[in-house]
Design a protein around this motif. Structure first.
Motif: not given
Length: 334
Positions: A211-225
């Motif tokens: 879901c993160i990779e496919a989003c064209p708007e970069q809605v999501q990001s991932i990292g240390p909490r």
């Protein structure tokens, strides 16, 4: 899953970041994952356009995990136990199902003199102290070191305890599949529970969740909490916005930042679904209300203490049986 595969490859993860956009992966993510520290995701609701690219990516990527039920279903005793069958409605995308682990909620709210439409990608919140993992009587649900909460379909009997104790009623059941068919299908279990596993198999290979990779708007990001929480506060301050997930249910590994109050979003969701209860929506339609730490409840703590030894024993026996059946070879996708 082996310890080696459970860790991010720094090279693979940075490659994924380069493909998906540097803004998707926060600094320190590879290092935190290699140390077995929890990762969290941040969703900026001001960016989501509701295109559902994430929904499609989730289905395409995780389709091999979806249930293929055996029919006709065993007759259940007592008769009040009903089958739950989504196998003929696999194209449903407007709610959570065993075949749809992510969907977009839409809410129109009035805020500061403006009418705003907010799109909200909904999936498992991946709680830090998840009641579904702590209270499953058979050890089918667990929390990984990287913060992912997942249900083992090879162990789950479909008793739906996870859905009952989840503050958002997220896990969904499919009858006619799983271990219960090999035990006492008329009396024990009713299928398997399904929910987002945050693409645990991709993450184990150092890749981004689909879901993160496919989003064209970069809605999501991932990292240390800790970094995700810091970024969430920075983002909320910059837009005069609001945070959800930081403290709900004792804290989750899914944080939302919205330009409008979550109380308003929650009220709009309830109005759309015709709900009158202030804190709980129907199963498959998660709410956005405040949630106290459910594992601070004395009854849940007592149940967890009683269930843990039994759950561990059952999970161990089932796991050993699967390994022996495969000739001693592990399968990371089960």
């Amino acid at each position: 899953m082996s310890k080696n595969k459970a860790r991010f490859s720094r090279r693979a993860f940075l490659a994924a970041a380069a493909v998906g956009g540097a803004g998707l992966v926060l600094p320190g993510t590879a290092r935190a994952a290699a140390k077995g520290e929890p990762l969290a995701t941040l969703l900026d609701l001001s960016k989501c356009i509701g295109c559902e690219a994430c929904v499609l990516a989730c289905q395409e990527t995780n389709g091999h995990k979806f249930p293929e039920p055996q029919k006709p279903f065993p007759k259940m005793y007592p008769a009040r136990v009903k089958a739950e069958d989504w196998s003929e409605r696999r194209d449903t995308t407007d709610r959570l199902t065993p075949y749809n682990w992510l969907f977009i909620q839409r809410a129109t709210v009035e805020h500061q003199g403006q009418s705003l439409e907010i799109n909200i990608p909904r999936r498992c919140m991946h709680c830090q102290n998840a009641p579904c993992a702590n209270l499953c009587p058979f050890g089918a649900c667990s929390t990984q070191a990287n913060g992912i909460v997942r249900i083992d379909s090879g162990v789950c009997l479909g008793g739906a305890k996870c859905r009952q104790v989840c503050p958002w009623h997220i896990p969904q059941r499919q009858t006619g599949v799983g271990m219960y068919l090999k035990l006492m299908p008329g009396f024990a279990g009713n299928g398997v529970m399904y929910k987002c596993d945050r693409c645990f198999d991709r993450v184990a290979q150092g890749e981004l969740p689909a879901c993160i990779e496919a989003c064209p708007e970069q809605v999501q990001s991932i990292g240390p909490r800790a970094e995700i929480v810091r970024r969430a506060h920075e983002l909320a301050e910059s837009m005069g916005g609001y945070i959800y997930g930081e403290t709900e249910n004792g804290g989750t590994n899914t944080l939302y930042v919205s330009p409008v109050p979550f109380e308003a979003l929650n009220a709009a969701l309830h109005a759309e679904h015709g709900e009158k209860k202030p804190m709980a929506m129907a199963s498959g339609f998660p709410h956005l209300g405040q949630v106290a730490n459910s594992m601070a409840n004395e009854e849940n703590l007592a149940w967890a203490a009683l269930a843990a030894p039994v759950a561990g024993l059952v999970a161990g026996v089932v796991g050993l049986g699967r390994i022996l059946k495969r000739g001693g070879k592990e399968n990371d996708h089960e």
